[in-house]
Write a protein that holds these residues in place. Structure first.
Motif, PDB file in Angstrom:
ATOM      1  N   PRO A 105      -0.104  -7.166   5.637  1.00 34.81           N
ATOM      2  CA  PRO A 105      -0.421  -6.180   6.998  1.00 34.81           C
ATOM      3  C   PRO A 105      -0.635  -5.071   6.680  1.00 34.81           C
ATOM      4  CG  PRO A 105       1.831  -6.657   6.539  1.00 34.81           C
ATOM      5  CD  PRO A 105       1.185  -7.377   5.519  1.00 34.81           C
ATOM      6  N   ASP A 106      -1.005  -4.327   7.741  1.00 34.46           N
ATOM      7  CA  ASP A 106      -1.640  -2.852   7.747  1.00 34.46           C
ATOM      8  C   ASP A 106      -0.129  -1.793   7.674  1.00 34.46           C
ATOM      9  OD1 ASP A 106      -4.239  -3.134   7.832  1.00 34.46           O
ATOM     10  OD2 ASP A 106      -4.211  -3.399  10.211  1.00 34.46           O
ATOM     11  N   PRO A 107      -0.261  -0.732   6.911  1.00 29.40           N
ATOM     12  CA  PRO A 107       0.990   0.033   6.931  1.00 29.40           C
ATOM     13  C   PRO A 107       1.256   0.641   8.496  1.00 29.40           C
ATOM     14  CG  PRO A 107      -0.951   1.069   5.985  1.00 29.40           C
ATOM     15  CD  PRO A 107      -1.202  -0.338   6.265  1.00 29.40           C
ATOM     16  N   PRO A 108       2.330   1.092   8.510  1.00 27.99           N
ATOM     17  CA  PRO A 108       3.514   1.514   7.580  1.00 27.99           C
ATOM     18  C   PRO A 108       4.181   0.211   7.084  1.00 27.99           C
ATOM     19  CG  PRO A 108       4.281   2.162   9.902  1.00 27.99           C
ATOM     20  CD  PRO A 108       2.494   1.789   9.896  1.00 27.99           C
ATOM     21  N   LEU A 109       4.576   0.103   5.941  1.00 24.35           N
ATOM     22  CA  LEU A 109       5.259  -1.029   5.166  1.00 24.35           C
ATOM     23  C   LEU A 109       6.127  -0.638   4.394  1.00 24.35           C
ATOM     24  CD1 LEU A 109       2.269  -3.443   4.609  1.00 24.35           C
ATOM     25  CD2 LEU A 109       3.941  -3.679   6.214  1.00 24.35           C
ATOM     26  N   PRO A 110       7.305  -1.386   4.128  1.00 22.83           N
ATOM     27  CA  PRO A 110       7.924  -0.796   2.974  1.00 22.83           C
ATOM     28  C   PRO A 110       7.496  -1.596   1.666  1.00 22.83           C
ATOM     29  CG  PRO A 110       9.024  -2.786   4.088  1.00 22.83           C
ATOM     30  CD  PRO A 110       7.877  -2.402   5.087  1.00 22.83           C
ATOM     31  N   ARG A 111       8.274  -0.966   0.647  1.00 25.09           N
ATOM     32  CA  ARG A 111       7.654  -1.857  -0.563  1.00 25.09           C
ATOM     33  C   ARG A 111       7.964  -2.920  -0.863  1.00 25.09           C
ATOM     34  NH1 ARG A 111       9.977   1.739  -5.508  1.00 25.09           N
ATOM     35  NH2 ARG A 111       8.985   0.169  -6.605  1.00 25.09           N
ATOM     36  N   THR A 112       7.347  -3.789  -1.592  1.00 25.39           N
ATOM     37  CA  THR A 112       7.273  -4.915  -1.968  1.00 25.39           C
ATOM     38  C   THR A 112       8.674  -5.394  -2.658  1.00 25.39           C
ATOM     39  OG1 THR A 112       4.966  -5.756  -1.870  1.00 25.39           O
ATOM     40  CG2 THR A 112       6.546  -7.287  -2.966  1.00 25.39           C
ATOM     41  N   GLY A 113       9.751  -6.441  -2.134  1.00 25.68           N
ATOM     42  CA  GLY A 113      10.881  -6.400  -2.805  1.00 25.68           C
ATOM     43  C   GLY A 113      12.061  -5.380  -2.253  1.00 25.68           C
ATOM     44  N   MET A 114      11.434  -4.361  -1.508  1.00 24.96           N
ATOM     45  CA  MET A 114      12.527  -3.532  -0.882  1.00 24.96           C
ATOM     46  C   MET A 114      12.515  -3.412   0.870  1.00 24.96           C
ATOM     47  SD  MET A 114      12.523  -0.610  -3.906  1.00 24.96           S
ATOM     48  CE  MET A 114      14.080   0.127  -3.217  1.00 24.96           C
ATOM     49  N   GLY A 115      12.319  -4.534   1.222  1.00 22.94           N
ATOM     50  CA  GLY A 115      12.153  -4.628   2.876  1.00 22.94           C
ATOM     51  C   GLY A 115      10.690  -5.538   3.199  1.00 22.94           C
ATOM     52  N   LEU A 116       9.823  -5.716   2.232  1.00 23.28           N
ATOM     53  CA  LEU A 116       8.961  -6.539   2.553  1.00 23.28           C
ATOM     54  C   LEU A 116       8.829  -7.739   1.290  1.00 23.28           C
ATOM     55  CD1 LEU A 116       6.158  -6.702   4.008  1.00 23.28           C
ATOM     56  CD2 LEU A 116       5.071  -5.548   1.933  1.00 23.28           C
ATOM     57  N   HIS A 117       8.924  -8.950   2.049  1.00 22.50           N
ATOM     58  CA  HIS A 117       9.229 -10.027   1.105  1.00 22.50           C
ATOM     59  C   HIS A 117       8.245 -11.204   1.502  1.00 22.50           C
ATOM     60  CE1 HIS A 117      12.983  -8.225  -0.254  1.00 22.50           C
ATOM     61  NE2 HIS A 117      12.765  -7.784   1.010  1.00 22.50           N
ATOM     62  N   TYR A 118       7.793 -12.116   0.466  1.00 22.55           N
ATOM     63  CA  TYR A 118       6.640 -12.987   0.686  1.00 22.55           C
ATOM     64  C   TYR A 118       7.109 -14.535   0.702  1.00 22.55           C
ATOM     65  CZ  TYR A 118       3.282  -9.280   1.170  1.00 22.55           C
ATOM     66  OH  TYR A 118       2.610  -8.233   1.566  1.00 22.55           O
ATOM     67  N   CYS A 119       8.494 -14.691   0.290  1.00 19.69           N
ATOM     68  CA  CYS A 119       9.308 -16.017  -0.084  1.00 19.69           C
ATOM     69  C   CYS A 119      10.198 -16.196   0.581  1.00 19.69           C
ATOM     70  CB  CYS A 119       9.165 -16.109  -1.696  1.00 19.69           C
ATOM     71  SG  CYS A 119       9.747 -17.753  -2.332  1.00 19.69           S
ATOM     72  N   LEU A 120      10.304 -16.918   1.825  1.00 18.76           N
ATOM     73  CA  LEU A 120      11.374 -17.351   2.352  1.00 18.76           C
ATOM     74  C   LEU A 120      12.523 -17.984   1.714  1.00 18.76           C
ATOM     75  CD1 LEU A 120      11.758 -18.381   6.093  1.00 18.76           C
ATOM     76  CD2 LEU A 120      12.703 -19.960   4.354  1.00 18.76           C
ATOM     77  N   HIS A 121      12.045 -19.013   0.830  1.00 23.18           N
ATOM     78  CA  HIS A 121      12.992 -19.788   0.020  1.00 23.18           C
ATOM     79  C   HIS A 121      13.677 -18.795  -1.173  1.00 23.18           C
ATOM     80  CE1 HIS A 121      10.367 -22.969   1.738  1.00 23.18           C
ATOM     81  NE2 HIS A 121      11.688 -23.298   2.353  1.00 23.18           N
ATOM     82  N   CYS A 122      12.776 -17.948  -1.505  1.00 21.74           N
ATOM     83  CA  CYS A 122      13.441 -17.186  -2.528  1.00 21.74           C
ATOM     84  C   CYS A 122      14.492 -16.305  -1.884  1.00 21.74           C
ATOM     85  CB  CYS A 122      12.455 -16.556  -3.357  1.00 21.74           C
ATOM     86  SG  CYS A 122      11.046 -17.268  -4.101  1.00 21.74           S
ATOM     87  N   ASP A 123      14.098 -15.560  -0.908  1.00 21.11           N
ATOM     88  CA  ASP A 123      14.671 -14.287  -0.300  1.00 21.11           C
ATOM     89  C   ASP A 123      15.468 -14.625   0.909  1.00 21.11           C
ATOM     90  OD1 ASP A 123      13.626 -13.086  -2.517  1.00 21.11           O
ATOM     91  OD2 ASP A 123      11.832 -12.095  -1.438  1.00 21.11           O
ATOM     92  N   ALA A 124      15.482 -15.739   1.674  1.00 25.20           N
ATOM     93  CA  ALA A 124      16.444 -15.785   2.672  1.00 25.20           C
ATOM     94  C   ALA A 124      17.864 -15.491   2.586  1.00 25.20           C
ATOM     95  CB  ALA A 124      16.179 -17.133   3.326  1.00 25.20           C
ATOM     96  N   TYR A 125      18.405 -15.752   1.264  1.00 26.76           N
ATOM     97  CA  TYR A 125      19.673 -15.785   0.968  1.00 26.76           C
ATOM     98  C   TYR A 125      20.075 -14.112   0.973  1.00 26.76           C
ATOM     99  CZ  TYR A 125      23.879 -15.743  -1.788  1.00 26.76           C
ATOM    100  OH  TYR A 125      25.224 -15.744  -2.286  1.00 26.76           O
ATOM    101  N   MET A 126      19.099 -13.236   0.617  1.00 28.89           N
ATOM    102  CA  MET A 126      19.379 -11.838   0.397  1.00 28.89           C
ATOM    103  C   MET A 126      19.672 -11.291   2.021  1.00 28.89           C
ATOM    104  SD  MET A 126      16.109 -10.572  -1.740  1.00 28.89           S
ATOM    105  CE  MET A 126      16.658  -8.853  -1.722  1.00 28.89           C
ATOM    106  N   PHE A 127      19.338 -12.046   3.161  1.00 23.73           N
ATOM    107  CA  PHE A 127      19.430 -11.420   4.418  1.00 23.73           C
ATOM    108  C   PHE A 127      20.451 -12.294   5.368  1.00 23.73           C
ATOM    109  CE2 PHE A 127      15.112 -10.371   2.919  1.00 23.73           C
ATOM    110  CZ  PHE A 127      15.414  -9.021   2.813  1.00 23.73           C
TER     111      PHE A 127
END
Length: 367
Positions: free
Chosen positions: A132-154
């Protein structure tokens, strides 16, 4: 037609992610002269942490994970090169194919800096996520592309999902399994999801935010804290998922005439074989879950399939009638270079033993 002994490699893998490197690992350990050509980057390389890979701890970055895999392939005799494959062309067709079914005799690979021939090709070129267009957080620090990988974090944290289509709405509803604070951010666009999806969204506790993002706040470590929207409202989030689709890196697949699914992936069988004999595809370029363990499994199955498709023995009765019995000079069917590497490798039966293995062996002998 190029005779088998005049090919530069048995297998050339294009792409150095988990799927491609696992294919190369299996092909190399199963006695095939294998080359990996990797342009660098990729989804796995962007990972700050590694999730859901048994035996690999969380603090392992994607680059560390891939570096170890590269070293493993090389330790067994596979070759690894950084570069970009510009083109792949089939060589001849018909009588030179191992299976006699009219497939190519092999392939010519152009890397820009070099040209080579190979008996088999594995495409592991993956895809790129639409950002998506900015403003965006850094990948892996608020911007995540894999629900199955990262849902646990949230779990129990506020989460956003960006997008206007069915996939964005469904990911938002899925995230309700992990947290009760989920927003869909349309970013000043109209939703394009179906009427059925709209009814589902209306009946789930999800906020749909229409306004565009004006500013973003991050903490001292660089993690996302909140978005401020153009209407002046501020919403706090720990992270979220952009859902804008994928761009498949399929230029080589198209050049080779591979069949593709309606959704863009290269069509393959259960072992990575494509519609063109001698060409295989694995990982994110193919249908299925975009997960490292899944990609590794696909790579393993592909490497085994290539071995089964190419191995010299057993010689069939028809081949015995044509070529005669296998004689001593034809075995073992492994190149001198791979044989020398295998015999010297610590994993070889005659290789060096650890202290524990030596003690166990001596104890067994004493018994």
């Amino acid at each position: 037609m190029t005779p088998d002994d005049e090919f530069d490699f048995d297998v050339t893998v294009v792409g150095g992610g988990p799927a491609g490197l696992t294919s190369a690992l299996y092909a190399t350990r199963l006695g095939l002269d294998t080359l990996v050509v990797n342009r660098g980057g990729g989804r796995a390389a962007m990972m700050r942490d590694t999730h859901n890979v048994i035996g690999v701890t969380e603090e392992t970055s994607g680059n560390e994970f891939l570096q170890t895999a590269q070293e493993q392939v090389q330790s067994y005799g596979g070759e690894y090169r950084r570069g970009f494959v510009e083109d792949i062309e089939a060589l001849g067709g018909g009588d030179g194919d191992d299976d006699g079914d009219g497939g190519p005799d092999g392939f010519h690979v152009d890397t820009g800096d070099d040209e080579l021939t190979t008996r088999r090709v594995v495409l592991a070129t993956g895809f790129s996520d639409e950002r998506p267009d900015p403003p965006l957080p850094r990948t892996g620090m608020g911007l995540h592309y894999c629900l199955h990988c990262d849902a646990y974090m949230f779990v129990d944290e506020p989460v956003y999902v960006m997008g206007t289509g069915d996939s964005a709405a469904h990911v938002a509803m899925i995230m309700l399994n992990f947290t009760d604070e989920v927003d869909v951010l349309l970013r000043d666009e109209e939703p394009t999801w179906s009427e059925d999806t709209a009814e589902m969204v209306e009946n789930h506790p999800i906020d749909v935010v229409s306004e565009e993002i004006a500013e973003m706040s991050k903490d001292d470590d660089g993690w996302l804290e909140s978005f401020e929207f153009e209407d002046g409202t501020v919403r706090e989030y720990k992270g979220g998922f952009p859902m804008y689709g994928s761009d498949y890196n399929a230029e080589l697949a198209d050049a080779l005439g591979l069949e593709r699914e309606d959704s863009g992936e290269v069509a393959v069988d259960d072992h990575g074989r494509t519609s063109v004999e001698g060409v295989y595809a694995v990982g994110d370029l193919t249908p299925g879950h975009n997960q490292i363990p899944v990609a590794m499994g696909e790579g393993a199955k592909c490497g085994i399939a290539i071995h089964m498709d190419m191995r010299a023995f057993p010689r069939s009765t028809e081949e015995i009638g044509e070529l005669g019995p296998v004689n001593d000079s034809e075995v073992p069917a492994i190149s001198p270079e791979l044989m020398a590497t295998a015999v010297a490798h610590e994993g070889h039966a005659a290789g060096p033993r650890s202290e524990a293995e030596t003690v166990d062996g001596e104890a067994a002998a004493d018994d």
